[in-house]
Motif scaffolding. Sequence first.
Motif, PDB file in Angstrom:
ATOM      1  N   ARG A 170      13.499   9.443 -30.631  1.00 50.04           N
ATOM      2  CA  ARG A 170      13.835  10.829 -30.324  1.00 50.04           C
ATOM      3  C   ARG A 170      13.342  11.839 -31.350  1.00 50.04           C
ATOM      4  O   ARG A 170      13.019  12.970 -31.002  1.00 50.04           O
ATOM      5  CB  ARG A 170      15.354  10.967 -30.160  1.00 50.04           C
ATOM      6  N   TYR A 171      13.295  11.451 -32.637  1.00 44.65           N
ATOM      7  CA  TYR A 171      13.078  12.456 -33.679  1.00 44.65           C
ATOM      8  C   TYR A 171      11.915  12.188 -34.629  1.00 44.65           C
ATOM      9  O   TYR A 171      11.641  13.013 -35.502  1.00 44.65           O
ATOM     10  CB  TYR A 171      14.359  12.631 -34.508  1.00 44.65           C
ATOM     11  N   PHE A 172      11.217  11.069 -34.504  1.00 44.00           N
ATOM     12  CA  PHE A 172      10.154  10.723 -35.456  1.00 44.00           C
ATOM     13  C   PHE A 172       9.160  11.858 -35.719  1.00 44.00           C
ATOM     14  O   PHE A 172       8.847  12.146 -36.870  1.00 44.00           O
ATOM     15  CB  PHE A 172       9.417   9.455 -35.000  1.00 44.00           C
ATOM     16  N   PRO A 173       8.650  12.534 -34.694  1.00 43.84           N
ATOM     17  CA  PRO A 173       7.622  13.555 -34.951  1.00 43.84           C
ATOM     18  C   PRO A 173       8.084  14.735 -35.804  1.00 43.84           C
ATOM     19  O   PRO A 173       7.267  15.417 -36.401  1.00 43.84           O
ATOM     20  CB  PRO A 173       7.232  14.045 -33.555  1.00 43.84           C
ATOM     21  N   ILE A 174       9.388  14.977 -35.871  1.00 43.02           N
ATOM     22  CA  ILE A 174       9.843  16.170 -36.599  1.00 43.02           C
ATOM     23  C   ILE A 174      10.546  15.857 -37.911  1.00 43.02           C
ATOM     24  O   ILE A 174      10.942  16.778 -38.625  1.00 43.02           O
ATOM     25  CB  ILE A 174      10.771  17.039 -35.720  1.00 43.02           C
ATOM     26  N   LEU A 175      10.696  14.588 -38.242  1.00 39.78           N
ATOM     27  CA  LEU A 175      11.443  14.246 -39.450  1.00 39.78           C
ATOM     28  C   LEU A 175      10.574  14.304 -40.692  1.00 39.78           C
ATOM     29  O   LEU A 175       9.468  13.769 -40.712  1.00 39.78           O
ATOM     30  CB  LEU A 175      12.049  12.848 -39.326  1.00 39.78           C
ATOM     31  N   PRO A 176      11.090  14.939 -41.762  1.00 35.87           N
ATOM     32  CA  PRO A 176      10.345  14.954 -43.025  1.00 35.87           C
ATOM     33  C   PRO A 176      10.344  13.561 -43.669  1.00 35.87           C
ATOM     34  O   PRO A 176      11.117  12.678 -43.307  1.00 35.87           O
ATOM     35  CB  PRO A 176      11.093  15.969 -43.883  1.00 35.87           C
ATOM     36  N   GLU A 177       9.479  13.420 -44.635  1.00 34.78           N
ATOM     37  CA  GLU A 177       9.270  12.161 -45.331  1.00 34.78           C
ATOM     38  C   GLU A 177      10.569  11.535 -45.851  1.00 34.78           C
ATOM     39  O   GLU A 177      10.784  10.332 -45.727  1.00 34.78           O
ATOM     40  CB  GLU A 177       8.346  12.461 -46.524  1.00 34.78           C
ATOM     41  N   GLU A 178      11.442  12.337 -46.423  1.00 37.49           N
ATOM     42  CA  GLU A 178      12.669  11.812 -47.010  1.00 37.49           C
ATOM     43  C   GLU A 178      13.585  11.191 -45.964  1.00 37.49           C
ATOM     44  O   GLU A 178      14.235  10.175 -46.210  1.00 37.49           O
ATOM     45  CB  GLU A 178      13.436  12.914 -47.766  1.00 37.49           C
ATOM     46  N   ARG A 220      26.567  -6.568 -34.401  1.00 38.26           N
ATOM     47  CA  ARG A 220      26.693  -5.218 -34.959  1.00 38.26           C
ATOM     48  C   ARG A 220      25.417  -4.819 -35.706  1.00 38.26           C
ATOM     49  O   ARG A 220      25.009  -3.667 -35.672  1.00 38.26           O
ATOM     50  CB  ARG A 220      27.930  -5.129 -35.848  1.00 38.26           C
ATOM     51  N   ILE A 221      24.793  -5.784 -36.366  1.00 38.31           N
ATOM     52  CA  ILE A 221      23.515  -5.513 -37.041  1.00 38.31           C
ATOM     53  C   ILE A 221      22.482  -5.102 -36.002  1.00 38.31           C
ATOM     54  O   ILE A 221      21.738  -4.136 -36.188  1.00 38.31           O
ATOM     55  CB  ILE A 221      23.036  -6.736 -37.858  1.00 38.31           C
ATOM     56  N   GLU A 222      22.446  -5.820 -34.889  1.00 41.96           N
ATOM     57  CA  GLU A 222      21.507  -5.504 -33.818  1.00 41.96           C
ATOM     58  C   GLU A 222      21.793  -4.113 -33.239  1.00 41.96           C
ATOM     59  O   GLU A 222      20.869  -3.358 -32.923  1.00 41.96           O
ATOM     60  CB  GLU A 222      21.572  -6.572 -32.714  1.00 41.96           C
ATOM     61  N   GLN A 223      23.079  -3.755 -33.112  1.00 44.97           N
ATOM     62  CA  GLN A 223      23.444  -2.411 -32.635  1.00 44.97           C
ATOM     63  C   GLN A 223      22.939  -1.347 -33.600  1.00 44.97           C
ATOM     64  O   GLN A 223      22.428  -0.305 -33.177  1.00 44.97           O
ATOM     65  CB  GLN A 223      24.967  -2.286 -32.481  1.00 44.97           C
ATOM     66  N   LYS A 224      23.076  -1.604 -34.871  1.00 38.00           N
ATOM     67  CA  LYS A 224      22.630  -0.646 -35.883  1.00 38.00           C
ATOM     68  C   LYS A 224      21.100  -0.500 -35.840  1.00 38.00           C
ATOM     69  O   LYS A 224      20.574   0.607 -35.936  1.00 38.00           O
ATOM     70  CB  LYS A 224      23.099  -1.066 -37.272  1.00 38.00           C
ATOM     71  N   LEU A 225      20.396  -1.618 -35.676  1.00 38.01           N
ATOM     72  CA  LEU A 225      18.938  -1.561 -35.551  1.00 38.01           C
ATOM     73  C   LEU A 225      18.534  -0.784 -34.302  1.00 38.01           C
ATOM     74  O   LEU A 225      17.551  -0.039 -34.319  1.00 38.01           O
ATOM     75  CB  LEU A 225      18.347  -2.977 -35.523  1.00 38.01           C
ATOM     76  N   GLN A 226      19.299  -0.927 -33.223  1.00 38.41           N
ATOM     77  CA  GLN A 226      19.007  -0.178 -32.006  1.00 38.41           C
ATOM     78  C   GLN A 226      19.246   1.321 -32.219  1.00 38.41           C
ATOM     79  O   GLN A 226      18.486   2.148 -31.720  1.00 38.41           O
ATOM     80  CB  GLN A 226      19.859  -0.683 -30.834  1.00 38.41           C
ATOM     81  N   MET A 227      20.267   1.667 -33.003  1.00 39.04           N
ATOM     82  CA  MET A 227      20.521   3.079 -33.329  1.00 39.04           C
ATOM     83  C   MET A 227      19.317   3.663 -34.079  1.00 39.04           C
ATOM     84  O   MET A 227      18.889   4.788 -33.800  1.00 39.04           O
ATOM     85  CB  MET A 227      21.796   3.218 -34.176  1.00 39.04           C
ATOM     86  N   ILE A 228      18.774   2.894 -35.005  1.00 35.50           N
ATOM     87  CA  ILE A 228      17.603   3.345 -35.767  1.00 35.50           C
ATOM     88  C   ILE A 228      16.424   3.545 -34.828  1.00 35.50           C
ATOM     89  O   ILE A 228      15.718   4.559 -34.902  1.00 35.50           O
ATOM     90  CB  ILE A 228      17.257   2.343 -36.895  1.00 35.50           C
ATOM     91  N   GLU A 229      16.225   2.600 -33.932  1.00 36.33           N
ATOM     92  CA  GLU A 229      15.127   2.695 -32.968  1.00 36.33           C
ATOM     93  C   GLU A 229      15.280   3.938 -32.094  1.00 36.33           C
ATOM     94  O   GLU A 229      14.304   4.645 -31.820  1.00 36.33           O
ATOM     95  CB  GLU A 229      15.087   1.425 -32.101  1.00 36.33           C
ATOM     96  N   ASP A 230      16.505   4.223 -31.670  1.00 36.30           N
ATOM     97  CA  ASP A 230      16.762   5.420 -30.859  1.00 36.30           C
ATOM     98  C   ASP A 230      16.433   6.696 -31.630  1.00 36.30           C
ATOM     99  O   ASP A 230      15.848   7.632 -31.089  1.00 36.30           O
ATOM    100  CB  ASP A 230      18.224   5.463 -30.392  1.00 36.30           C
ATOM    101  N   ILE A 231      16.805   6.722 -32.899  1.00 36.90           N
ATOM    102  CA  ILE A 231      16.506   7.891 -33.735  1.00 36.90           C
ATOM    103  C   ILE A 231      14.992   8.063 -33.871  1.00 36.90           C
ATOM    104  O   ILE A 231      14.471   9.168 -33.729  1.00 36.90           O
ATOM    105  CB  ILE A 231      17.180   7.771 -35.122  1.00 36.90           C
ATOM    106  N   TYR A 232      14.288   6.960 -34.130  1.00 36.64           N
ATOM    107  CA  TYR A 232      12.824   7.027 -34.222  1.00 36.64           C
ATOM    108  C   TYR A 232      12.230   7.560 -32.914  1.00 36.64           C
ATOM    109  O   TYR A 232      11.358   8.426 -32.928  1.00 36.64           O
ATOM    110  CB  TYR A 232      12.221   5.649 -34.514  1.00 36.64           C
TER     111      TYR A 232
END
Length: 159
Positions: free
Chosen positions: A110-118, A96-108
């Motif tokens: 898809r959305y890294f270029p548009i996400l604000p600092e916070e 489950r930890i690995e799944q959560k890390l994969q979710m974070i990677e997916d977010i990065y």
Amino acid sequence: MSIKEDIGLRIRTEREKKGMSREVLCLDGDELTVRQLLRIENGESLPSLEKLEYIAQRLETSLSNLLAEDNIDIPDEYYELKNRLIKFPTYGDEKRIEQKLQMIEDIYDRYFPILPEEELLTLDIIENIMNFAKHEKGPKIEEIFEDVFDQAQKRKILV
């Protein structure tokens, strides 16, 4: 050119046009540090609306001038993914930890270029907590928080 790079370039161009150094723009660093401004101008970080308003005020220009035609709306899908990420329990289970890390990677991805600092800070903290849970090695808190801790202490209202 990404939104971050475009906005950073506009800020740097406007600052240089006014003949203002980064140190002068940032004043005492209460609202914005020189390091944060450098990351923004280099297109590495998208400023929060609060920081963008501060920069516009210091440069005696409008927000719309710094943003131009760019639309920096964060899609609802990002917030749905973030909500799932935060509410996804791991129970200390490595899978489950690995799944959560994969979710974070997916977010990065898809959305890294548009996400604000916070938002990037939030993801970074969650990722470091998951890596700690997985590898039982502590994250370097100093690296995660850098300027953010000082900024939070100086804010009148914590968000």
